[in-house]
Design a protein around this motif. Structure first.
Motif: not given
Length: 484
Positions: A155-182
């Protein structure tokens, strides 16, 4: 303050403390009730999550170290979502690749610092499509381009980071601790975190780039200083060579020419004596050229001492010296009084001696002449008396020059007249320009053949001096001049 007012304030303060105590007890009571229900526990967890996001937002707003900011955000993303791993990919400068700038948890050491194209991995997909991603099980659309640490992640969640009306990067989390899905809630929390920290990350990134630029410029300045030091040493060695090695043969030529004239002059015909006289004249000019070369080379290395300099008093002294040296000349000096500047006295004295000496020299073919020293006001054509700079001039009615050759005036060893017309080596105005440059000013000239020349130059005005009042004019001459 009287006793009555003090007692009243103490009573109000005691009442306030009592109200705070009752509110605290009520809050604790309702929180204990909330903890006994599922909805209450969810509400309290949401409250704690929001408080955590607020705290990290406050922390990174005052932090200017980019890596510390990124590490704080990665750690917070992992805590908020209960992820095995959290990473922060940042877009590279060319915006065709991204680099994992922060990583915490599983595979962190392997991931940190690695670079990938936008066609690689889930992060590349999010940065390219500029929208978040939430999935529970691996799906085929990204399997061919996944990275090593994405393999096996359920399982994974990824969201973009935006500043000054453009994408500068992102935040990503992968693998739920103990199993399961985000869950959608995890996506919402990461989105809220991204909105909270994106501008702080961009600001920290800009600060880091500015620091790197400053460091680069400082290194360039250091390198340039080292180069200039080496060049100055070479120049000093050259000056020493000129001063000692070239003067010796010149002295020999002059000495032996003089010996020939004195010991064998009666045996030489007039033409041979003329040749020897010309040799001696050439050695004299060569000696003067060497002196001027040394003067120019030393000027750039001379240490400057800034103080208030009275140009009018300096011009008066130079004018009197010139008139004393050639008292038969019909020349009048017109000197504006009480003109002062901020600069190095020795260098400015050399400047004034050259400009007034030039005017004196180029008036020598005229039966009568006038030399002026003054300051321009704001209304005059060339006036540049703005800010702390003032524009002065030295004007004569002598030989003048053709403006088409004005560009040659300030070049070293450049002459617009022959040595037979006017003596000199052609270094004086180059010397003047370097003095003006070292004082942060500029110099230029206007003239016409047989109608004289005017040299304008700017120098700094002393602090707290009012230049609005027109100066008085001092007139100096030795021989009464006929009506002009």
């Amino acid at each position: 303050m009287n006793d009555g007012n003090l007692a009243e304030m103490q009573a109000q303060l005691a009442d306030l403390h009592e109200q705070v105590r009752r509110l605290s007890e009520e809050n604790a009571h309702w929180r204990s009730i909330a903890e006994d229900t599922d909805n209450g526990r969810i509400m309290l967890r949401r409250e704690a999550e929001l408080e955590l996001i607020k705290e990290v937002g406050t922390a990174i707003l005052v932090e200017r170290d980019l890596q510390k900011v990124l590490d704080l955000v990665a750690d917070m993303a992992r805590k908020l979502t209960g992820a095995e791993m959290a990473v922060l990919p940042l877009m590279d400068e060319d915006r065709s690749t991204y680099t994992y700038a922060a990583a915490v948890g599983k595979h962190a050491e392997e991931v940190l610092g690695s670079r990938h194209g936008l066609d690689m991995g889930m992060c590349g997909w999010v940065l390219t499509h500029e929208r978040p991603l939430l999935f529970g099980q691996p799906e085929g659309w990204w399997m061919d381009s996944r990275t090593r640490w994405e393999e096996g992640m359920e399982s994974a969640v990824l969201v973009p980071l935006c500043a000054q009306q453009r994408i500068i990067g992102g935040i990503s989390v992968l693998g739920k601790t103990g199993g399961g899905s985000f869950s959608q809630h995890d996506l919402d929390m990461l989105t809220l975190l991204a909105n909270q920290v994106s501008h702080a990350i961009e600001n920290a990134r800009l600060v880091q780039e500015a620091k790197q630029l400053v460091a680069t410029l400082e290194q360039r300045v250091c390198d340039r200083t080292s180069e200039m030091t080496a060049l100055n040493k070479e120049l000093e060695a050259f000056a020493y060579s000129v001063s000692h090695d070239l003067r010796a043969p010149i002295r020999s030529i002059d000495g032996f020419s003089l010996a020939l004239l004195e010991d064998y002059g009666e045996h030489l015909d007039p033409e041979a004596q003329d040749y020897l006289s010309r040799i001696r004249g050439a050695t004299l000019r060569m000696g003067r050229l060497i002196d001027d070369m040394l003067k120019l080379s030393r000027l750039s290395r001379t240490e400057m001492y800034h103080e208030t300099v009275n140009l009018s008093a300096m011009a008066k002294r130079i004018a009197e010296d010139l008139l004393t040296r050639e008292p038969e000349r019909h020349v009048e000096f017109c000197i504006a009084e009480n003109l002062t500047v901020r600069g190095d006295t020795s260098l400015i004295n050399g400047l004034m001696e050259n400009l007034l000496g030039n005017a004196w020299k180029f008036c020598s073919k005229h039966a009568t002449a006038q030399i002026e020293f003054g300051i321009l006001d704001q209304s005059e054509e060339h006036g540049e008396n703005s800010g702390h700079m003032r524009t002065f001039f030295v004007r004569d009615d002598g030989a003048g020059f053709d403006m088409s050759y004005a560009a040659k005036l300030f070049g070293a060893f450049q002459r617009l007249h022959t040595a037979q017309q006017f003596p000199g080596t052609g270094v004086g105005l180059a010397f003047v320009q370097r003095i003006i440059n070292r004082h942060g000013g500029r110099i230029w000239a206007k003239g016409a053949p047989e109608k004289g020349a005017t040299f304008y130059f700017t120098l700094a005005q002393p602090p707290h001096e009012d230049s609005a009042k027109p100066p008085a004019i001092l007139r100096i001459s030795r021989v009464p001049l006929p009506d002009r």
